[in-house]
Structures are given as C-alpha cells and as structure tokens.
Design a protein around this motif. Structure first.
Motif, PDB file in Angstrom:
ATOM      1  N   LEU A  77       0.831  -1.207   0.000  1.00 54.58           N
ATOM      2  CA  LEU A  77       0.000   0.000   0.000  1.00 54.58           C
ATOM      3  C   LEU A  77       0.862   1.252   0.000  1.00 54.58           C
ATOM      4  CD1 LEU A  77      -2.739  -0.984   2.631  1.00 54.58           C
ATOM      5  CD2 LEU A  77      -2.986  -0.920   0.141  1.00 54.58           C
ATOM      6  N   ALA A  78       1.936   1.223   0.800  1.00 48.90           N
ATOM      7  CA  ALA A  78       2.826   2.384   0.849  1.00 48.90           C
ATOM      8  C   ALA A  78       3.554   2.571  -0.475  1.00 48.90           C
ATOM      9  CB  ALA A  78       3.835   2.211   1.990  1.00 48.90           C
ATOM     10  N   ALA A  79       3.984   1.475  -1.099  1.00 45.38           N
ATOM     11  CA  ALA A  79       4.728   1.573  -2.355  1.00 45.38           C
ATOM     12  C   ALA A  79       3.894   2.206  -3.453  1.00 45.38           C
ATOM     13  CB  ALA A  79       5.191   0.177  -2.785  1.00 45.38           C
ATOM     14  N   ASP A  80       2.573   1.935  -3.459  1.00 47.65           N
ATOM     15  CA  ASP A  80       1.703   2.511  -4.485  1.00 47.65           C
ATOM     16  C   ASP A  80       1.426   3.990  -4.257  1.00 47.65           C
ATOM     17  OD1 ASP A  80       1.513   0.170  -5.859  1.00 47.65           O
ATOM     18  OD2 ASP A  80      -0.399  -0.441  -4.990  1.00 47.65           O
ATOM     19  N   ARG A  81       1.784   4.503  -3.092  1.00 48.36           N
ATOM     20  CA  ARG A  81       1.447   5.887  -2.753  1.00 48.36           C
ATOM     21  C   ARG A  81       2.685   6.752  -2.530  1.00 48.36           C
ATOM     22  NH1 ARG A  81      -2.179   2.346  -1.639  1.00 48.36           N
ATOM     23  NH2 ARG A  81      -4.395   2.867  -1.739  1.00 48.36           N
ATOM     24  N   MET A  82       3.850   6.276  -2.894  1.00 51.10           N
ATOM     25  CA  MET A  82       5.062   7.089  -2.807  1.00 51.10           C
ATOM     26  C   MET A  82       5.683   7.203  -4.194  1.00 51.10           C
ATOM     27  SD  MET A  82       7.876   4.486  -1.073  1.00 51.10           S
ATOM     28  CE  MET A  82       6.945   4.239   0.431  1.00 51.10           C
ATOM     29  N   GLU A  83       6.477   8.218  -4.383  1.00 53.69           N
ATOM     30  CA  GLU A  83       7.120   8.394  -5.680  1.00 53.69           C
ATOM     31  C   GLU A  83       8.099   7.257  -5.940  1.00 53.69           C
ATOM     32  OE1 GLU A  83      10.167  11.597  -5.739  1.00 53.69           O
ATOM     33  OE2 GLU A  83       9.282  12.126  -3.799  1.00 53.69           O
ATOM     34  N   PRO A  84       8.403   6.983  -7.201  1.00 51.14           N
ATOM     35  CA  PRO A  84       9.276   5.843  -7.516  1.00 51.14           C
ATOM     36  C   PRO A  84      10.632   5.953  -6.831  1.00 51.14           C
ATOM     37  CG  PRO A  84       8.201   6.658  -9.501  1.00 51.14           C
ATOM     38  CD  PRO A  84       7.883   7.644  -8.426  1.00 51.14           C
ATOM     39  N   VAL A  85      11.119   4.833  -6.320  1.00 49.74           N
ATOM     40  CA  VAL A  85      12.414   4.780  -5.645  1.00 49.74           C
ATOM     41  C   VAL A  85      13.326   3.848  -6.419  1.00 49.74           C
ATOM     42  CG1 VAL A  85      11.475   5.294  -3.372  1.00 49.74           C
ATOM     43  CG2 VAL A  85      11.624   2.930  -4.107  1.00 49.74           C
ATOM     44  N   ARG A  86      14.611   4.184  -6.391  1.00 53.20           N
ATOM     45  CA  ARG A  86      15.637   3.386  -7.052  1.00 53.20           C
ATOM     46  C   ARG A  86      16.855   3.323  -6.153  1.00 53.20           C
ATOM     47  NH1 ARG A  86      14.800   2.391 -12.505  1.00 53.20           N
ATOM     48  NH2 ARG A  86      13.103   3.563 -13.467  1.00 53.20           N
ATOM     49  N   ALA A  87      17.496   2.145  -6.129  1.00 54.35           N
ATOM     50  CA  ALA A  87      18.651   1.975  -5.259  1.00 54.35           C
ATOM     51  C   ALA A  87      19.859   2.757  -5.737  1.00 54.35           C
ATOM     52  CB  ALA A  87      19.009   0.494  -5.155  1.00 54.35           C
ATOM     53  N   ASN A  88      19.893   3.173  -7.009  1.00 56.44           N
ATOM     54  CA  ASN A  88      21.022   3.984  -7.454  1.00 56.44           C
ATOM     55  C   ASN A  88      20.888   5.443  -7.001  1.00 56.44           C
ATOM     56  OD1 ASN A  88      18.913   4.716  -9.091  1.00 56.44           O
ATOM     57  ND2 ASN A  88      19.895   4.133 -11.014  1.00 56.44           N
ATOM     58  N   ARG A  89      19.786   5.750  -6.333  1.00 59.62           N
ATOM     59  CA  ARG A  89      19.624   7.044  -5.649  1.00 59.62           C
ATOM     60  C   ARG A  89      19.302   6.738  -4.187  1.00 59.62           C
ATOM     61  NH1 ARG A  89      15.050  10.151  -8.559  1.00 59.62           N
ATOM     62  NH2 ARG A  89      15.763  11.799  -7.161  1.00 59.62           N
ATOM     63  N   LEU A 113      11.244   6.372   4.526  1.00 59.65           N
ATOM     64  CA  LEU A 113      11.121   6.627   5.963  1.00 59.65           C
ATOM     65  C   LEU A 113      10.191   7.791   6.290  1.00 59.65           C
ATOM     66  CD1 LEU A 113      14.737   6.014   7.288  1.00 59.65           C
ATOM     67  CD2 LEU A 113      12.770   4.469   7.286  1.00 59.65           C
ATOM     68  N   THR A 114       9.819   8.596   5.303  1.00 63.98           N
ATOM     69  CA  THR A 114       8.874   9.689   5.556  1.00 63.98           C
ATOM     70  C   THR A 114       7.449   9.327   5.151  1.00 63.98           C
ATOM     71  OG1 THR A 114       9.471  10.664   3.402  1.00 63.98           O
ATOM     72  CG2 THR A 114      10.611  11.504   5.368  1.00 63.98           C
ATOM     73  N   ASN A 115       7.230   8.070   4.789  1.00 65.84           N
ATOM     74  CA  ASN A 115       5.890   7.623   4.431  1.00 65.84           C
ATOM     75  C   ASN A 115       5.250   6.963   5.647  1.00 65.84           C
ATOM     76  OD1 ASN A 115       3.930   5.421   3.327  1.00 65.84           O
ATOM     77  ND2 ASN A 115       4.227   6.803   1.592  1.00 65.84           N
ATOM     78  N   TRP A 116       4.169   7.521   6.144  1.00 70.41           N
ATOM     79  CA  TRP A 116       3.583   7.040   7.388  1.00 70.41           C
ATOM     80  C   TRP A 116       2.945   5.662   7.221  1.00 70.41           C
ATOM     81  CZ3 TRP A 116      -1.518   5.784   8.180  1.00 70.41           C
ATOM     82  CH2 TRP A 116      -2.440   6.214   7.216  1.00 70.41           C
ATOM     83  N   ILE A 117       2.508   5.329   5.998  1.00 67.42           N
ATOM     84  CA  ILE A 117       1.937   4.003   5.786  1.00 67.42           C
ATOM     85  C   ILE A 117       3.025   2.944   5.916  1.00 67.42           C
ATOM     86  CG2 ILE A 117       0.573   2.581   4.215  1.00 67.42           C
ATOM     87  CD1 ILE A 117      -0.370   5.124   2.866  1.00 67.42           C
TER      88      ILE A 117
END
Length: 361
Positions: A23-35, A44-48
């Motif tokens: 649920l949290a992944a669908d509601r946060m901007e895309p993340v990449r390990a190279n960043r 860590l700033t996503n409360w879900i």
C-alpha cells in the motif's frame, strides 16, 4: 508463550506488514537503489510504510522468542507458510492474476514447505553457540553487498516504450537474501548468552537492522513495479532457504541423520530452487504493458490516493491519411508523333510512299 505459537504469530505480523508495504509503495514516488539517499528519505517519511514497519518489528520480537525455543528445522516451515495467506491478500485486495506457469511454481513452493515439515524428525535441543567473526563475514557480507551493488548499478526493469515488464524474480531474490541474513542474525540474537542491553555489545542487532533495511527497501521498489504475489513468494523462498542452509553452517545445527528425513529436506530445497528457476522472467506478450493504477479518490481510500506509475503506454493508433483526390482526366495535346505506332518520329518516315523533306536531303 509456546514457541510454535510465537512462530505463527510472527509470520502473520510479517506478511500483514508486507501487504501494508505494498500500500505504501503505491502511494510514494518511484524509488531506485542507485539514488540511495533519496530512496531512504522517501521510504522513511511515508507514514503508511512506518505503520507496516511497526507490525514487522512486532513480528521480529516474536521471532526472537520463537527461535529461543525452536530449532531452525521446525521454525523455517512455519515461516514459509506465511506466503499462502499473503497470496490470498494479493489476489483479493491487489488484483494479482497468475499464469498457469506461475501457479505451477507456487505449487512447487507449497510442496517444498510440506517436505520441510516432514523432514523435521527429532530436532536437537537449542544450544547457545558463539559464532566466529570469519563465519559471520562469510555469510553476511555477500548477502548484503551483492544485492546492493546489483540494484545500484542496474535496474531490473528496463525502461522504454516497448520494454516487456518483468515479473519480479530479481527483486524477490535481491530482497530475500538480506532478509534471510537478518533472520540469521535474529537466530544468533536469540541464542546469545548476553541478556538485556548486553546484546548491544554483539554484532547481531546491527546486522539485523542493516540487512532488514536493505531487504525492505528493495522489496518496496519491487512492489512498485511488479506483482506482490511474485515478489513476496520469491523473497520468502530465498530468505528461508538461506536461513536454513547458512544457519546450519553458522550455528552448527545438525541436519536429520536418517536417510529418509535427510532426503526430504534436500528434496524440499531442490523443489524450492526449481520453483524459482521456472518462474517466467517477463509478463506474457499478450498482456501488453501493465496499466498504471487508477487514482482512488481520498473519500474512498483512507491511505490517500495512489501515485500513477510511469508505464509503457500503447501508442495511439494514427489516423490513416486521406487519399488525395484523383485529378480529372486531361485530353492529350496533339504532337507530331501521334499516329506513329512504331515511335520512329518524323525522320525516315514515309507517308503514302512520299519521302519527307528531310529524307529528300
């Protein structure tokens, strides 16, 4: 609390927490390990995500309690069984649909869990074991460094209009080995002779936090791009197999001594490896690109609207160009060569036997 009850409760909290991670992944901007700094900040700033993490930490405490009373041979099949309710959650709440080949892989995983359960036999009593530093380094360093490098230097889902979406095998493996390493450290934590805050003088808490953080971060990135059922199933197989095999190496926990139980345990590991190997790496071509999730109105979604993911949309069909109108037929202009069927021109042409002026010359 009974060790088996604690193991089942830990498994339930883990996989409910993983569903909340989706649920949290669908509601946060895309993340990449190279960043990596950006990835850590967004997660860590996503409360879900933090709510799901609280459940997972509760499962961590119960897992420590379970491993103080159970051997790995008993605990690992219980931990692997949690993938079944997560599969139901993924289909009901996240709309996952599987192909026959993927169903076959999940059936092999279920058979492997059954064989692991039957291979328990008579496990030895739990004993605290001091792990040499070199053993811990051999087990921990590759399982953390290799997935981190893979995710930092290459994304598993190629971008592009015509790229085929992946199923999530690489994300499952890359998150599974760090999670399995964290559980190995939990096993050492539960067996440690240090009590209370004295455990902070051992490497187990720090390995647990570092490995779990990496595994959960890769898991969230996989949940953003792939189906939760595939990522979670492969992650579970990789993590628990690593826990079982390397746990025997680190903590000198013997395997079944009789031939039948030993064969069942080896057969379970072989089936688990076969299940992961025969998972398709890409979604079927007939499915086309995976559509972006529709935003759920805030009134209906207590977690907030999902962020549509950039997918590979189908190019709109171009309108066929209008055919140019045919010009009206034109009457040809009379020429000196009209009526000359052989195309010889006026030179050397005889009309009624009389030479032309040029021929007379």
């Amino acid at each position: 609390m009974n060790g088996i009850v604690a193991a089942f409760a830990a498994t339930g909290l883990y996989y409910v927490g993983f569903a909340i991670f989706k649920l949290a992944a669908d509601r946060m901007e895309p993340v990449r390990a190279n960043r990596l700094p950006h990835m850590v900040w967004v997660i860590l700033t996503n409360w879900i995500f933090l709510a799901g993490l609280a459940l997972v930490l509760g499962g961590l405490g119960l897992q420590i309690l379970a491993l103080t009373k159970l051997s790995l041979g008993i605990a690992v099949p219980i931990f692997m069984s949690g993938v079944l309710p997560l599969l139901v959650i993924a289909m009901i709440f996240f709309g996952d649909r599987l192909t026959p080949r993927e169903w076959l892989s999940l059936a092999l995983i279920g058979t492997a869990v059954g064989l692991l359960t039957l291979s328990v036999g008579r496990p030895p009593p739990i004993e605290a074991v001091d792990v040499p530093t070199w053993k811990m380094a051999v087990v921990v360093v590759p399982a953390i460094v290799v997935p981190l490098l893979i995710n930092m230097f290459g994304d598993h889902r190629p971008d592009g209009r015509h790229a085929r979406p992946v199923t999530g095998i690489a994300y499952g493996l890359s998150s599974g080995f760090p999670v399995g390493t964290a559980e190995l450290a939990i096993k050492g934590w539960s067996d440690s002779s240090s009590q209370g805050l004295g455990v902070l003088s051992t490497p187990y808490p720090y390995v647990t936090v570092a490995a779990a953080a990496l595994g959960f971060g890769i898991m969230v990135a996989g949940f953003q791009r792939c189906r939760v059922s595939i990522v979670a199933a492969v992650m579970t197989v990789a993590a628990k197999s690593y826990l079982l095999v390397m746990g025997a190496f680190m903590y000198a926990e013997p395997w079944p001594s009789d031939t039948s139980h030993f064969a069942m345990r080896m057969g379970a590991l072989a089936l688990a490896a076969l299940a992961v190997a025969q998972f398709p790496r890409h979604r079927p071509l007939g499915e086309g690109p995976v559509p972006a999730p529709e935003a759920v109105p805030p009134v209906q979604d207590v977690f907030g609207s999902r962020i549509p993911r950039p997918r590979a949309p189908l190019a709109p069909l171009a309108e066929p160009p209008l055919a140019a109108p045919h010009p009206p037929p034109q009457t040809p202009t009379p020429t000196p060569y009209r009526g000359d069927p052989l195309g010889r021109g006026p030179y050397g042409h005889y009309d009624s036997g009389n030479p032309t002026e040029n021929d007379q010359r």
